[in-house]
Design a protein around this motif. Structure first.
Motif, PDB file in Angstrom:
ATOM      1  N   GLY A   1       0.803  -1.212   0.000  1.00  0.00           N
ATOM      2  CA  GLY A   1       0.000   0.000   0.000  1.00  0.00           C
ATOM      3  C   GLY A   1       0.833   1.258   0.000  1.00  0.00           C
ATOM      4  N   ASP A   2       2.119   1.128   0.286  1.00  0.00           N
ATOM      5  CA  ASP A   2       3.013   2.273   0.389  1.00  0.00           C
ATOM      6  C   ASP A   2       3.742   2.476  -0.942  1.00  0.00           C
ATOM      7  OD1 ASP A   2       5.178   4.019   0.929  1.00  0.00           O
ATOM      8  OD2 ASP A   2       5.160   3.445   3.041  1.00  0.00           O
ATOM      9  N   PRO A   3       3.539   3.610  -1.615  1.00  0.00           N
ATOM     10  CA  PRO A   3       4.240   3.869  -2.884  1.00  0.00           C
ATOM     11  C   PRO A   3       5.754   3.806  -2.739  1.00  0.00           C
ATOM     12  CG  PRO A   3       2.472   5.460  -2.565  1.00  0.00           C
ATOM     13  CD  PRO A   3       2.611   4.703  -1.273  1.00  0.00           C
TER      14      PRO A   3
ATOM     15  N   TYR B   1      -2.209  -4.095  -5.111  1.00  0.00           N
ATOM     16  CA  TYR B   1      -2.302  -2.816  -4.414  1.00  0.00           C
ATOM     17  C   TYR B   1      -3.287  -2.923  -3.261  1.00  0.00           C
ATOM     18  CZ  TYR B   1      -2.769   2.169  -3.541  1.00  0.00           C
ATOM     19  OH  TYR B   1      -2.783   3.400  -2.949  1.00  0.00           O
ATOM     20  N   ASP B   2      -2.820  -2.602  -2.056  1.00  0.00           N
ATOM     21  CA  ASP B   2      -3.647  -2.717  -0.849  1.00  0.00           C
ATOM     22  C   ASP B   2      -3.370  -1.529   0.062  1.00  0.00           C
ATOM     23  OD1 ASP B   2      -5.142  -3.448   1.322  1.00  0.00           O
ATOM     24  OD2 ASP B   2      -3.843  -5.100   1.937  1.00  0.00           O
ATOM     25  N   ALA B   3      -4.137  -0.474  -0.135  1.00  0.00           N
ATOM     26  CA  ALA B   3      -4.001   0.721   0.704  1.00  0.00           C
ATOM     27  C   ALA B   3      -5.158   0.834   1.684  1.00  0.00           C
ATOM     28  CB  ALA B   3      -3.906   1.969  -0.166  1.00  0.00           C
ATOM     29  N   GLN B   4      -5.683  -0.320   2.092  1.00  0.00           N
ATOM     30  CA  GLN B   4      -6.736  -0.390   3.110  1.00  0.00           C
ATOM     31  C   GLN B   4      -7.970   0.408   2.691  1.00  0.00           C
ATOM     32  OE1 GLN B   4      -6.052  -2.542   5.808  1.00  0.00           O
ATOM     33  NE2 GLN B   4      -4.309  -2.963   4.506  1.00  0.00           N
ATOM     34  N   THR B   5      -8.370   1.392   3.484  1.00  0.00           N
ATOM     35  CA  THR B   5      -9.634   2.100   3.260  1.00  0.00           C
ATOM     36  C   THR B   5      -9.614   3.017   2.047  1.00  0.00           C
ATOM     37  OG1 THR B   5      -8.915   3.872   4.755  1.00  0.00           O
ATOM     38  CG2 THR B   5     -10.190   2.073   5.716  1.00  0.00           C
ATOM     39  N   MET B   6      -8.469   3.219   1.409  1.00  0.00           N
ATOM     40  CA  MET B   6      -8.392   4.180   0.312  1.00  0.00           C
ATOM     41  C   MET B   6      -8.737   3.602  -1.053  1.00  0.00           C
ATOM     42  SD  MET B   6      -5.201   6.661   1.284  1.00  0.00           S
ATOM     43  CE  MET B   6      -3.946   5.371   1.300  1.00  0.00           C
ATOM     44  N   VAL B   7      -8.855   2.290  -1.175  1.00  0.00           N
ATOM     45  CA  VAL B   7      -9.126   1.687  -2.484  1.00  0.00           C
ATOM     46  C   VAL B   7     -10.631   1.712  -2.726  1.00  0.00           C
ATOM     47  CG1 VAL B   7      -8.670  -0.263  -4.006  1.00  0.00           C
ATOM     48  CG2 VAL B   7      -7.101   0.235  -2.136  1.00  0.00           C
ATOM     49  N   THR B   8     -11.114   2.852  -3.192  1.00  0.00           N
ATOM     50  CA  THR B   8     -12.565   3.069  -3.287  1.00  0.00           C
ATOM     51  C   THR B   8     -13.029   3.528  -4.663  1.00  0.00           C
ATOM     52  OG1 THR B   8     -12.265   5.328  -2.464  1.00  0.00           O
ATOM     53  CG2 THR B   8     -12.796   3.628  -0.835  1.00  0.00           C
TER      54      THR B   8
ATOM     55  N   GLN C   1      -8.496   5.157  -9.144  1.00  0.00           N
ATOM     56  CA  GLN C   1      -7.325   4.937  -8.306  1.00  0.00           C
ATOM     57  C   GLN C   1      -6.685   3.588  -8.616  1.00  0.00           C
ATOM     58  OE1 GLN C   1      -7.628   3.762  -4.262  1.00  0.00           O
ATOM     59  NE2 GLN C   1      -6.093   5.221  -3.569  1.00  0.00           N
ATOM     60  N   ILE C   2      -7.522   2.572  -8.776  1.00  0.00           N
ATOM     61  CA  ILE C   2      -7.005   1.243  -9.099  1.00  0.00           C
ATOM     62  C   ILE C   2      -6.274   1.268 -10.438  1.00  0.00           C
ATOM     63  CG2 ILE C   2      -7.662  -1.123  -9.663  1.00  0.00           C
ATOM     64  CD1 ILE C   2     -10.021  -0.697  -7.654  1.00  0.00           C
ATOM     65  N   ASN C   3      -6.874   1.899 -11.443  1.00  0.00           N
ATOM     66  CA  ASN C   3      -6.255   1.946 -12.769  1.00  0.00           C
ATOM     67  C   ASN C   3      -4.947   2.737 -12.755  1.00  0.00           C
ATOM     68  OD1 ASN C   3      -8.214   0.375 -14.004  1.00  0.00           O
ATOM     69  ND2 ASN C   3      -9.532   2.122 -14.425  1.00  0.00           N
ATOM     70  N   PHE C   4      -4.837   3.717 -11.871  1.00  0.00           N
ATOM     71  CA  PHE C   4      -3.577   4.448 -11.702  1.00  0.00           C
ATOM     72  C   PHE C   4      -2.459   3.476 -11.337  1.00  0.00           C
ATOM     73  CE2 PHE C   4      -0.469   6.452  -8.913  1.00  0.00           C
ATOM     74  CZ  PHE C   4      -0.129   7.605  -9.598  1.00  0.00           C
ATOM     75  N   TRP C   5      -2.742   2.561 -10.400  1.00  0.00           N
ATOM     76  CA  TRP C   5      -1.713   1.617  -9.956  1.00  0.00           C
ATOM     77  C   TRP C   5      -1.529   0.477 -10.947  1.00  0.00           C
ATOM     78  CZ3 TRP C   5       1.784   3.148  -6.884  1.00  0.00           C
ATOM     79  CH2 TRP C   5       1.499   4.175  -5.980  1.00  0.00           C
ATOM     80  N   VAL C   6      -2.555   0.161 -11.735  1.00  0.00           N
ATOM     81  CA  VAL C   6      -2.389  -0.837 -12.792  1.00  0.00           C
ATOM     82  C   VAL C   6      -1.309  -0.378 -13.764  1.00  0.00           C
ATOM     83  CG1 VAL C   6      -3.498  -1.924 -14.790  1.00  0.00           C
ATOM     84  CG2 VAL C   6      -4.728  -1.759 -12.628  1.00  0.00           C
TER      85      VAL C   6
ATOM     86  N   ARG D   1       1.147   1.247 -13.133  1.00  0.00           N
ATOM     87  CA  ARG D   1       2.438   1.192 -12.443  1.00  0.00           C
ATOM     88  C   ARG D   1       2.763  -0.216 -11.957  1.00  0.00           C
ATOM     89  NH1 ARG D   1       0.171   5.673 -12.930  1.00  0.00           N
ATOM     90  NH2 ARG D   1       1.354   7.615 -13.088  1.00  0.00           N
ATOM     91  N   GLY D   2       2.097  -1.197 -12.547  1.00  0.00           N
ATOM     92  CA  GLY D   2       2.488  -2.579 -12.337  1.00  0.00           C
ATOM     93  C   GLY D   2       1.610  -3.439 -11.457  1.00  0.00           C
ATOM     94  N   ALA D   3       0.584  -2.884 -10.838  1.00  0.00           N
ATOM     95  CA  ALA D   3      -0.269  -3.687  -9.951  1.00  0.00           C
ATOM     96  C   ALA D   3      -0.992  -4.780 -10.730  1.00  0.00           C
ATOM     97  CB  ALA D   3      -1.280  -2.792  -9.242  1.00  0.00           C
ATOM     98  N   LYS D   4      -0.992  -5.987 -10.185  1.00  0.00           N
ATOM     99  CA  LYS D   4      -1.659  -7.125 -10.819  1.00  0.00           C
ATOM    100  C   LYS D   4      -3.040  -7.399 -10.217  1.00  0.00           C
ATOM    101  CE  LYS D   4       2.020  -7.823 -13.277  1.00  0.00           C
ATOM    102  NZ  LYS D   4       2.045  -7.422 -14.702  1.00  0.00           N
ATOM    103  N   GLY D   5      -3.383  -6.651  -9.184  1.00  0.00           N
ATOM    104  CA  GLY D   5      -4.674  -6.810  -8.526  1.00  0.00           C
ATOM    105  C   GLY D   5      -4.837  -5.702  -7.509  1.00  0.00           C
ATOM    106  N   ALA D   6      -6.000  -5.651  -6.863  1.00  0.00           N
ATOM    107  CA  ALA D   6      -6.246  -4.633  -5.837  1.00  0.00           C
ATOM    108  C   ALA D   6      -7.159  -5.211  -4.772  1.00  0.00           C
ATOM    109  CB  ALA D   6      -6.872  -3.381  -6.445  1.00  0.00           C
ATOM    110  N   VAL D   7      -6.910  -4.793  -3.527  1.00  0.00           N
ATOM    111  CA  VAL D   7      -7.756  -5.186  -2.402  1.00  0.00           C
ATOM    112  C   VAL D   7      -8.740  -4.052  -2.153  1.00  0.00           C
ATOM    113  CG1 VAL D   7      -7.827  -5.795   0.041  1.00  0.00           C
ATOM    114  CG2 VAL D   7      -5.905  -6.557  -1.389  1.00  0.00           C
ATOM    115  N   LEU D   8     -10.017  -4.352  -2.296  1.00  0.00           N
ATOM    116  CA  LEU D   8     -11.039  -3.318  -2.148  1.00  0.00           C
ATOM    117  C   LEU D   8     -11.237  -2.926  -0.691  1.00  0.00           C
ATOM    118  CD1 LEU D   8     -13.687  -4.726  -4.641  1.00  0.00           C
ATOM    119  CD2 LEU D   8     -12.331  -2.652  -4.949  1.00  0.00           C
TER     120      LEU D   8
END
Length: 306
Positions: free
Chosen positions: A93-95, A112-119, A123-128, A130-137
């Motif tokens: 979750g930390d850049p 990508y797992d930034a806890q309460t911020m993945v809303t 935001q998810i596509n921003f990290w995609v 930058r290499g994210a293969k998934g996200a924790v909602l």
């Protein structure tokens, strides 16, 4: 594609979970991961990874702690060890950690797992990118928002379908400060079973404990989305997380088997209300009696979320 993810509290339970039908084990070490049922050494992570890989399963390691300067200095050796172990993924979750991975050419897939911020999908596509293969909602997203988000992303979105929901974390030892101020002699770790109640509503039961990551406070009700799995499948949310931080031992393994049965029923297109009710009855009999269950934010109207 369906994927069932579950925490593990021991090497033995990890093996039991993959035998019960779990596709990916979620483990870690408390210095780098948040709210884990157990803290594993790198030797234990290596052992669990070997067990999982031998059975065709995956391992994801939590590296989602809030990294202050002292901890960020130690994360690179840890990540290099995880790369050597060949764990399948990590959560981050930390850049700053993502930056250090690229700077040091550490080839680990990350979720990508930034806890309460993945809303939001943006935001998810921003990290995609930058290499994210998934996200924790985040846990606080109602179904109507989840439905819209699912249509706007191209990576798997992990959603909690069973387990406790953290609603607050502070690096400060809030409970320890309180018990010291009130001159009480009590432990503050998870096993103590401490909880908070609202003065106007004594039935509330906010579980609270402390560890090296600070103070963690959980919602009164644990989440159970078993009755709503069909709605998740309809919108393509099929990466389901089971969190056993407060459900221990064989009972958690049996609950994992319940969700594995549900997953298989959807794959075979034989899910039914009758099967759902049968599995729900089993789940309720296994869930800790001192803890209550509901659907969390899933069934709420977005305008009612406060």
């Amino acid at each position: 594609m369906f994927e069932l993810v579950a925490t593990a509290e021991s090497v033995k339970q990890a093996e039991q979970l993959v035998d019960a039908g779990i596709d990916k084990l979620y483990i870690g070490e408390d210095d780098f991961g948040l709210r884990l049922p157990a803290s594993f050494t790198t030797e234990e992570i290596a052992e669990i990874t070997e067990i999982a890989h031998n059975k065709g399963k995956k391992v994801c390691v939590a590296v989602n702690a809030i990294m202050h300067n002292d901890r960020i200095k130690t994360v690179i050796p840890y990540l290099k060890e995880l790369e050597k172990i060949t764990v399948d993924e990590i959560t981050v979750g930390d850049p700053g950690v993502i930056h250090l991975m690229k700077k040091n050419d550490i080839k680990l897939s990350y979720i990508y797992d930034a806890q309460t911020m993945v809303t939001s999908a943006n935001q998810i596509n921003f990290w995609v990118k930058r290499g994210a293969k998934g996200a924790v909602l985040a846990r606080e997203i109602p179904y109507e928002e989840l439905e819209k988000m699912a249509k706007q992303v191209t990576i798997p979105l992990e959603i909690l379908v069973y387990g406790a929901t953290c609603i607050h974390q502070s690096l400060r030892p809030l409970v320890e400060n309180y018990v010291n101020f009130t001159e009480q002699k009590t432990k503050t770790e998870k096993e103590r079973g401490l909880f908070l109640s609202e003065k106007k509503d004594p039935d509330t039961h906010y579980s609270v404990y402390e560890d090296q990551n600070g103070t963690h406070i959980f919602a009164t009700d644990d989440v159970n989305l078993l009755p709503y799995l069909e709605k998740l499948v309809e919108v393509g949310l099929t990466t389901w997380k089971l969190d056993g931080v407060f459900t221990r031992g064989d009972d958690f393994v049996k609950i994992a088997h319940i969700f594995a049965q549900a997953k298989q029923a959807f794959k075979e297109k034989c899910w039914s209300e009758e099967l759902m009710n049968e599995l729900q009855e089993k789940l309720l009999s296994l869930h800790p009696k001192e803890r209550t269950l509901d659907a969390g934010f899933f069934t709420m109207d977005s305008s009612d979320v406060k």
